[in-house]
Design a protein around this motif. Structure first.
Motif, short mmCIF file in Angstrom:
data_model
loop_
_atom_site.label_atom_id
_atom_site.label_comp_id
_atom_site.label_asym_id
_atom_site.label_seq_id
_atom_site.Cartn_x
_atom_site.Cartn_y
_atom_site.Cartn_z
N ILE A 38 -42.64 -88.68 -20.95
CA ILE A 38 -41.85 -89.16 -22.09
C ILE A 38 -41.44 -90.60 -21.83
N TRP A 39 -41.38 -91.38 -22.92
CA TRP A 39 -40.88 -92.76 -22.79
C TRP A 39 -40.14 -93.12 -24.07
N LYS A 40 -39.04 -93.86 -23.90
CA LYS A 40 -38.31 -94.42 -25.03
C LYS A 40 -37.91 -95.84 -24.66
N GLN A 41 -37.47 -96.58 -25.65
CA GLN A 41 -37.06 -97.96 -25.40
C GLN A 41 -35.89 -98.00 -24.41
N GLY A 42 -36.02 -98.83 -23.40
CA GLY A 42 -35.00 -98.94 -22.37
C GLY A 42 -35.40 -98.30 -21.06
N MET A 43 -36.39 -97.40 -21.11
CA MET A 43 -36.85 -96.75 -19.87
C MET A 43 -37.84 -97.66 -19.15
N ALA A 44 -37.76 -97.70 -17.86
CA ALA A 44 -38.61 -98.58 -17.07
C ALA A 44 -40.03 -98.05 -16.96
N ALA A 45 -40.20 -96.71 -17.02
CA ALA A 45 -41.53 -96.12 -16.84
C ALA A 45 -41.55 -94.76 -17.53
N TRP A 46 -42.75 -94.23 -17.67
CA TRP A 46 -42.91 -92.88 -18.21
C TRP A 46 -42.27 -91.87 -17.24
N PRO A 80 -38.66 -88.61 -33.62
CA PRO A 80 -37.23 -88.49 -33.34
C PRO A 80 -36.94 -87.29 -32.43
N PHE A 81 -35.69 -87.15 -32.08
CA PHE A 81 -35.27 -86.11 -31.16
C PHE A 81 -35.63 -84.71 -31.69
N ASP A 82 -35.32 -84.45 -32.96
CA ASP A 82 -35.57 -83.12 -33.51
C ASP A 82 -37.05 -82.77 -33.51
N LYS A 83 -37.90 -83.76 -33.84
CA LYS A 83 -39.34 -83.51 -33.84
C LYS A 83 -39.83 -83.24 -32.43
N LEU A 84 -39.29 -83.96 -31.45
CA LEU A 84 -39.67 -83.74 -30.06
C LEU A 84 -39.29 -82.33 -29.62
N VAL A 128 -28.59 -95.67 -35.12
CA VAL A 128 -30.04 -95.83 -34.94
C VAL A 128 -30.58 -94.59 -34.24
N GLN A 129 -31.54 -93.95 -34.85
CA GLN A 129 -32.11 -92.73 -34.27
C GLN A 129 -33.12 -93.12 -33.18
N ILE A 130 -32.96 -92.53 -32.02
CA ILE A 130 -33.83 -92.85 -30.89
C ILE A 130 -35.23 -92.27 -31.16
N GLN A 131 -36.24 -93.07 -30.88
CA GLN A 131 -37.63 -92.65 -31.04
C GLN A 131 -38.26 -92.44 -29.66
N TYR A 132 -38.99 -91.35 -29.53
CA TYR A 132 -39.60 -90.98 -28.26
C TYR A 132 -41.13 -91.01 -28.38
N TYR A 133 -41.78 -91.51 -27.32
CA TYR A 133 -43.22 -91.41 -27.19
C TYR A 133 -43.53 -90.31 -26.18
N SER A 156 -41.11 -87.53 -16.60
CA SER A 156 -41.27 -86.14 -17.02
C SER A 156 -40.09 -85.71 -17.89
N LEU A 157 -40.37 -84.87 -18.86
CA LEU A 157 -39.34 -84.42 -19.81
C LEU A 157 -38.15 -83.81 -19.08
N LYS A 158 -38.42 -83.05 -18.06
CA LYS A 158 -37.35 -82.35 -17.35
C LYS A 158 -36.40 -83.30 -16.63
N ASP A 159 -36.83 -84.58 -16.47
CA ASP A 159 -35.99 -85.55 -15.77
C ASP A 159 -35.28 -86.50 -16.73
N VAL A 160 -35.47 -86.34 -18.04
CA VAL A 160 -34.76 -87.14 -19.02
C VAL A 160 -33.48 -86.40 -19.40
N GLU A 161 -32.33 -87.04 -19.17
CA GLU A 161 -31.04 -86.36 -19.23
C GLU A 161 -30.81 -85.66 -20.57
N GLU A 162 -31.00 -86.39 -21.69
CA GLU A 162 -30.65 -85.79 -22.98
C GLU A 162 -31.66 -84.74 -23.42
N LEU A 163 -32.82 -84.63 -22.71
CA LEU A 163 -33.82 -83.65 -23.09
C LEU A 163 -33.76 -82.38 -22.25
N LYS A 164 -32.87 -82.35 -21.29
CA LYS A 164 -32.77 -81.16 -20.43
C LYS A 164 -32.31 -79.94 -21.22
#
Length: 375
Positions: free
Chosen positions: A343-351, A324-328, A307-312, A353-361
């Motif tokens: 940034i927010w994705k399913q499973g995150m408690a709150a919005w 998806p990740f590539d589009k982001l 399942v490809q993770i979707q980001y808002y 910052s991008l720099k604090d999302v592990e897989e987006l660093k």
């Protein structure tokens, strides 16, 4: 008493006028009391009923105003008129004055509406047009000012003669008020009570300048073009829905319709097959706990499809996505978003910052591998 005295006494009472007005209409605001050459006898009786006021005009000048009651017209109760005419020692002969009776009752159910659409600027939909209509009630609060400024010498003035002026005044002030309110376009129709009260406060001074009191002001409806209304409804739904579930649901409906349109046994079989697949996908979507695929007995089950993770993400305070990740990553590369974007994705408690999302660093660059272990 002689015959001459009796005739004299009768003539005396014949000369005493009764000045009054019995209103038999529902629309008259001002009625001028008619007398030959505007002559009123000394000692005439003035009767002003409830819901009326009487205004005396002398040669175009406001003289005296009488509230409800019964009066004998003498120099004592006509002080302004006596001054204008120079009666120093009273008067015993008929005098000239125009008497206007003014209705002070409340005139209800007066209609108003915007003749042309009002153009407003909305942050999401750009320039939009709305129309509005409703009712208002008014009454005359300053009869003297109203006659001097509005009625003039009109001997029979009705509410129809003032309604067009009041409608234009209302439309102008309503346009100014809704323009300054700066509400989201869909909230105008949902807040007509509050908007009505605000408009009434803005319009009251304008009415009072001509001697009228704005008693009530109602906005019955605020309308907009049907295509804009549909767009707003669609926007509100999308803002509440899970986009991935919505797209799967629409895809299922489209495939079902296509299967029904296919002719013959092959079409029926294909429709049945797609129906099983879609039922499985919809079941997994709507019931996350049931993730076991449907397989034939004795057939090894394939591994689950990743399942490809979707980001808002947020841009200028507006929620965007999901992507998806590539589009982001592409959005980050062309600077649509940056390291501080939320940034927010399913499973995150709150919005976050991008720099604090592990897989987006990894977007930030500068990642280096750890040192090799010593041999």
């Amino acid at each position: 008493m002689g015959l001459f005295d009796e005739i004299k006494n009768k003539l005396k009472y014949e000369f005493i006028d009764i000045v009054e007005w019995l209103d038999s209409t529902n629309d008259t605001i001002v009625h001028r009391f008619e007398r030959y050459q505007n002559e009123i006898k000394n000692g005439a009786k003035l009767i002003v009923r409830e819901g009326q006021m009487a205004v005396f005009i002398n040669e175009g000048q406001l003289a005296d105003v009488f509230k409800p009651g019964t009066y004998e017209l003498t120099t004592q109760n006509l002080p302004v008129l006596a001054t204008l005419k120079g009666w120093k020692y009273g008067f015993n002969s008929p005098f000239k004055a125009e008497v206007y009776f003014v209705s002070t009752r409340i005139f209800t159910d007066e209609k108003w509406g915007t003749k042309n659409p009002i153009t407003l600027s909305d942050g999401r939909f750009g320039l939009v047009e709305i129309r509005a209509y409703g009712t208002y009630t008014f009454r005359i609060t300053d009869p003297g000012k109203f006659i001097i400024d509005v009625v003039g010498t009109d001997g029979h003035f009705t509410n129809y003669e003032i309604s067009e002026h009041l409608k234009s005044l209302i439309a102008t002030r309503f346009t100014d008020t809704v323009g300054e309110a700066n509400l989201p376009i869909e909230l105008y129709a949902a807040n007509t009570t509050e908007l009505s009260e605000t408009c009434q406060e803005v319009m009251m001074p304008e009415f009072e300048r001509i001697g009228i009191g704005l008693e009530k002001f109602y906005i019955e409806n605020v309308s907009m073009p049907e295509d804009l209304k549909k767009e707003i409804f669609e926007y509100s739904r999308l803002d509440k829905l899970d986009m991935s579930k919505l797209s799967q649901f629409k895809a299922a409906k489209a495939m079902e319709a296509a299967a029904k349109n296919e002719g013959g046994t092959a079409g029926a079989g294909m429709g049945m097959g797609m129906g099983f697949v879609l039922a499985q996908q919809m079941g997994q979507t709507l019931n996350p706990m049931n993730t076991q695929p449907i397989t034939q007995p004795g057939t090894p089950a394939p591994p689950p499809i990743p399942v490809q993770i979707q980001y808002y993400y947020a841009v200028n305070g507006q929620q965007m996505g999901p992507v998806p990740f590539d589009k982001l990553k592409e959005l980050f590369a062309n600077r649509t978003i940056n390291k501080d974007s939320l940034i927010w994705k399913q499973g995150m408690a709150a919005w976050t910052s991008l720099k604090d999302v592990e897989e987006l660093k990894s977007f930030l660059g500068g990642n280096t591998p750890p040192p090799l272990p010593e041999s």
